[in-house]
Write a protein that holds these residues in place. Structure first.
Motif, PDB file in Angstrom:
ATOM      1  N   ASN B   3     -10.189   6.805  10.206  1.00  0.00           N
ATOM      2  CA  ASN B   3      -8.753   6.506  10.238  1.00  0.00           C
ATOM      3  C   ASN B   3      -8.077   6.820   8.899  1.00  0.00           C
ATOM      4  O   ASN B   3      -8.754   7.143   7.919  1.00  0.00           O
ATOM      5  N   ILE B   5      -4.656   5.469   6.206  1.00  0.00           N
ATOM      6  CA  ILE B   5      -3.545   4.555   5.903  1.00  0.00           C
ATOM      7  C   ILE B   5      -2.479   5.354   5.163  1.00  0.00           C
ATOM      8  O   ILE B   5      -2.788   6.151   4.272  1.00  0.00           O
ATOM      9  N   ARG B  35      -6.996   6.659  14.115  1.00  0.00           N
ATOM     10  CA  ARG B  35      -5.769   5.861  14.034  1.00  0.00           C
ATOM     11  C   ARG B  35      -5.078   6.119  12.702  1.00  0.00           C
ATOM     12  O   ARG B  35      -5.725   6.258  11.678  1.00  0.00           O
ATOM     13  N   CYS B  36      -3.736   6.129  12.744  1.00  0.00           N
ATOM     14  CA  CYS B  36      -2.948   6.175  11.511  1.00  0.00           C
ATOM     15  C   CYS B  36      -2.328   4.795  11.323  1.00  0.00           C
ATOM     16  O   CYS B  36      -1.514   4.368  12.146  1.00  0.00           O
ATOM     17  N   TYR B  37      -2.741   4.118  10.280  1.00  0.00           N
ATOM     18  CA  TYR B  37      -2.152   2.818   9.970  1.00  0.00           C
ATOM     19  C   TYR B  37      -1.043   2.994   8.928  1.00  0.00           C
ATOM     20  O   TYR B  37      -1.141   3.846   8.044  1.00  0.00           O
ATOM     21  N   ASP B  49      -3.247  -7.028   3.501  1.00  0.00           N
ATOM     22  CA  ASP B  49      -3.685  -6.666   4.857  1.00  0.00           C
ATOM     23  C   ASP B  49      -2.543  -6.753   5.875  1.00  0.00           C
ATOM     24  O   ASP B  49      -2.694  -7.326   6.945  1.00  0.00           O
ATOM     25  N   LEU B  51      -0.751  -4.349   8.014  1.00  0.00           N
ATOM     26  CA  LEU B  51      -0.771  -2.970   8.507  1.00  0.00           C
ATOM     27  C   LEU B  51      -0.081  -2.872   9.870  1.00  0.00           C
ATOM     28  O   LEU B  51      -0.161  -3.778  10.681  1.00  0.00           O
ATOM     29  N   LEU B  52       0.606  -1.755  10.081  1.00  0.00           N
ATOM     30  CA  LEU B  52       1.132  -1.418  11.413  1.00  0.00           C
ATOM     31  C   LEU B  52       0.223  -0.353  12.007  1.00  0.00           C
ATOM     32  O   LEU B  52      -0.220   0.546  11.284  1.00  0.00           O
ATOM     33  N   ASP B  53      -0.017  -0.431  13.297  1.00  0.00           N
ATOM     34  CA  ASP B  53      -0.772   0.628  13.968  1.00  0.00           C
ATOM     35  C   ASP B  53       0.231   1.701  14.416  1.00  0.00           C
ATOM     36  O   ASP B  53       0.816   1.632  15.497  1.00  0.00           O
ATOM     37  N   SER B  55      -0.174   4.790  15.249  1.00  0.00           N
ATOM     38  CA  SER B  55      -0.578   5.598  16.419  1.00  0.00           C
ATOM     39  C   SER B  55      -0.111   4.911  17.695  1.00  0.00           C
ATOM     40  O   SER B  55       0.366   5.565  18.630  1.00  0.00           O
ATOM     41  N   ARG B  56      -0.228   3.583  17.715  1.00  0.00           N
ATOM     42  CA  ARG B  56       0.167   2.830  18.902  1.00  0.00           C
ATOM     43  C   ARG B  56       1.701   2.842  19.056  1.00  0.00           C
ATOM     44  O   ARG B  56       2.210   3.074  20.148  1.00  0.00           O
ATOM     45  N   TYR B 105     -11.196  -0.977   7.602  1.00  0.00           N
ATOM     46  CA  TYR B 105     -10.498  -0.188   8.629  1.00  0.00           C
ATOM     47  C   TYR B 105     -11.074   1.221   8.774  1.00  0.00           C
ATOM     48  O   TYR B 105     -10.452   2.080   9.383  1.00  0.00           O
TER      49      TYR B 105
END
Lengths: 411, 411
Positions: B3, B5, B35-37, B49, B51-53, B55-56, B105
């Motif tokens: 992933n 960040i 995933r890109c956080y 800590d 973080l937004l997801d 990708s979602r 992560y």
């Protein structure tokens, strides 16, 4: 065919040239006037015989009226000249000089595009014409970002200023949200006595963005202690508070927040500056959070790149209607716009006698301001929303708006 | 798949989200990261800590990256956090905490989008990674309206700020020309040490409009007496003088015009305000003409409605290139843009070692400023012109730009 003179006066708007274009376009279609002259710098250009032959410029300049619609401020320049009472000796002498010039150029109609002070000039000139049995028709076309003229739903220039203010407030909110620290941002908006422009900041709000959380108009007394208390209370719930404040807010005793900086202009209006800065200082001292103030300044009346298409169209239509009014023999009237009651936004243009308009101020109805005096009600949002709609197609060149050459004004 | 960040830091620009979008779009095309956080509020979001997801969010929000490109300020929020030296005890402890989160992560790459201070963080983290044999790649993506990063032709965000400044100056000029009285308008523009933004005011000039007639950058000592003398001399030839002045101008002794108002921020940079106001006061006292000052304020970094399409496209491309750099195994590098020599404007994107960039300031070349220190030369105009070209197609709703929901930042 006889001729007309058009002049512009007062503070700039981005729609005042659209009314000039509307009048020129209407005359091009209907060939009522032989020549349309433009007086430079308002009534002073008539006193000094400084006229532009707009008909000639229009025939020589490609897309002239189309480009005029999208050029901010006054193509003909402005003035801050208060015409003396025609019943006074000086006033009579000046009015005679104006009507002599009308005679020299075989003028059928004089159109003055302006705000409250310009409508005072329209009133005086039309009274002088009547008294002296002159056939010259004197007609007013409104414009003012302040939206404070009576007998009209709103004024040309206001919708575009409202759009610039709401756009800027929305962008200032994005700018404020990024730091996870408490902050207060005060945005000072024009409007000496009328709160319409400041009220327009409410349009910046979205379902997910409450800014500006507080809105203060000059129509209700400003309670500084309550403002600080409300801000403090909001800061307990969220990080970034944005306050939209009119330059003209006063306390219950009528004192400006920045009273020591108030001076008066030639019309006796208080010239304000520093309301936002004064509030910033108070907030910083009392709330101990990051505080800044932003003065939207002249861009709210000059930012043609952010104009409302609805505003430009309506301004053009009012200019065109002034020709109709003249053809119908009207004088001593100002063009007005009226909302047709119904579900969607539709308007009709008419005119009203100038003596019912000049020297009157149309303030925000108190019923449209909330009880706490720190926000506007839904009625205001419903009133404002249609006025900012549509984005005009500007002329661009090398990445920048390509406005008309104004070098004839540069002296 | 591992992933990544992404985080954003420093002051806002209207193009910083375009780089974020570019990275997300590139990953959607090439499926390199699982995933890109997004870390909220820069490096502090990694420490806490938060973080937004992304990708979602991207898969759930229609037109997400397209709307991101046109949303000003930071979608992920910002911080003003100075990472302590990793060789210090505190610095080592904090870096360890950051790399523990990277481990948690399963992070392959960390992308930091920011200006000079953020590139200092990229340098420190990449050194820590190297020293501790971490495989996490640390990459910088530039953004700063100040345009003062080394090893790149220009920085994302600058072109849009330049376009807003030039547009506003042109509109302020229209506003100034309308009255047939002498006037001086001072426009204060951001730029603590680098004069790029103030220099961009030169683009407001046209064949028929010389404003701003005087331009003062912080790269050369400001001579107040000469400025007053030059303004006076210009006023003899024309009515309305507009002066573009950097907030950071200093005299030969290094004193700010508004020295008594200068305070320092956490990075030790002087925080300035009131340069325009200070100059306004001097001009009014000495020239006895109508004088006003306008501070463009945060809108020059937040006005997405007036962005440069070229800037947004290049910012997007640099974000996308950062993915390529990561796939090629690069670390400790910042993305850069280079002008391809030739007749028309073409660029290529590359990357350069961060230790050659961090903590260096790229000022305006003295050869691009005229001998009198009150204007810029043709080289500057040629450099600036292509950067402001093109108008983006914004998302509009109810007459206003429809920016992405930033409520996740509101605390």
């Amino acid at each position: 065919m006889r001729n007309c003179i058009i002049a512009q006066s007062g503070g700039p708007t981005v729609a005042i040239n659209a009314s000039l274009a509307g009048l020129l376009d209407a005359n091009a279609n209907r060939s009522y006037f032989g020549r349309c002259y433009g007086a430079l710098n308002g009534i002073t250009g008539i006193l000094d015989d400084r006229l532009l032959d707009l008909s000639r410029i229009m025939s020589k300049t490609p897309d002239f009226t189309d480009r005029l619609i999208h050029t901010p401020a006054m193509y003909l320049g402005s003035c801050r000249y208060k015409l003396p009472d025609p019943d006074s000796e000086e006033g009579e002498r000046i009015c005679k000089r104006i009507f002599l010039l009308f005679q020299k150029y075989d003028i059928d109609s004089f159109f003055y595009i302006g705000g409250n002070d310009s409508m005072d000039t329209v009133l005086k000139l039309s009274r002088f014409a009547e008294k002296n049995r002159s056939s010259v028709k004197i007609l007013g076309i409104p414009k003012t970002i302040d939206n404070d003229l009576a007998h009209t739903d709103h004024t040309p220039g206001f919708g575009s200023a409202a759009k610039y203010i709401a756009t800027s407030l929305r962008e200032i909110a994005c700018d404020a949200y990024i730091y996870a620290v408490k902050s207060v941002t005060i945005v000072e908006i024009m409007g000496r006595d009328a709160g319409w422009l400041t009220a327009a900041s409410v349009l910046a709000r979205t379902d997910s963005s409450p800014a500006p959380q507080l809105i203060y108009l000059p129509e209700v007394p400003f309670d500084l202690a309550a403002c600080v208390r409300d801000t403090k209370s909001l800061l307990e719930r969220e990080n970034n508070i944005i306050i939209a404040v009119s330059e003209g807010i006063r306390d219950a005793q009528g004192n400006y927040l920045s009273a020591n900086q108030a001076v008066r202009d030639k019309f006796g209006h208080a010239q304000l500056s520093g309301t936002g800065k004064a509030l910033e200082t108070v907030m910083r001292d009392q709330l101990h959070v990051k505080t800044r103030s932003i003065e939207l300044n002249v861009l709210q009346r000059a930012a043609a790149h952010c104009a409302s298409e609805t505003d430009l169209t309506e301004s053009h239509d009012q200019g065109a209607y002034a020709l109709t009014a003249s053809m119908e023999g009207k004088s001593g009237q100002m063009m007005t716009i009226h909302r047709i009651e119904g579900t969607s936004y539709q308007t009709r243009i008419a005119s009203s006698p100038i003596d019912q308009i000049a020297n009157k101020v149309r303030s925000v109805p108190l019923a449209w301001i909330n009880d706490a005096g720190n926000d506007v009600r839904q009625e205001m949002i419903d009133y404002l929303a249609p006025l900012i709609s549509g984005q005009p197609s500007l002329f661009y060149k090398n990445g920048l708006p390509d406005y008309l050459d104004l070098s004839h004004l540069r002296g």
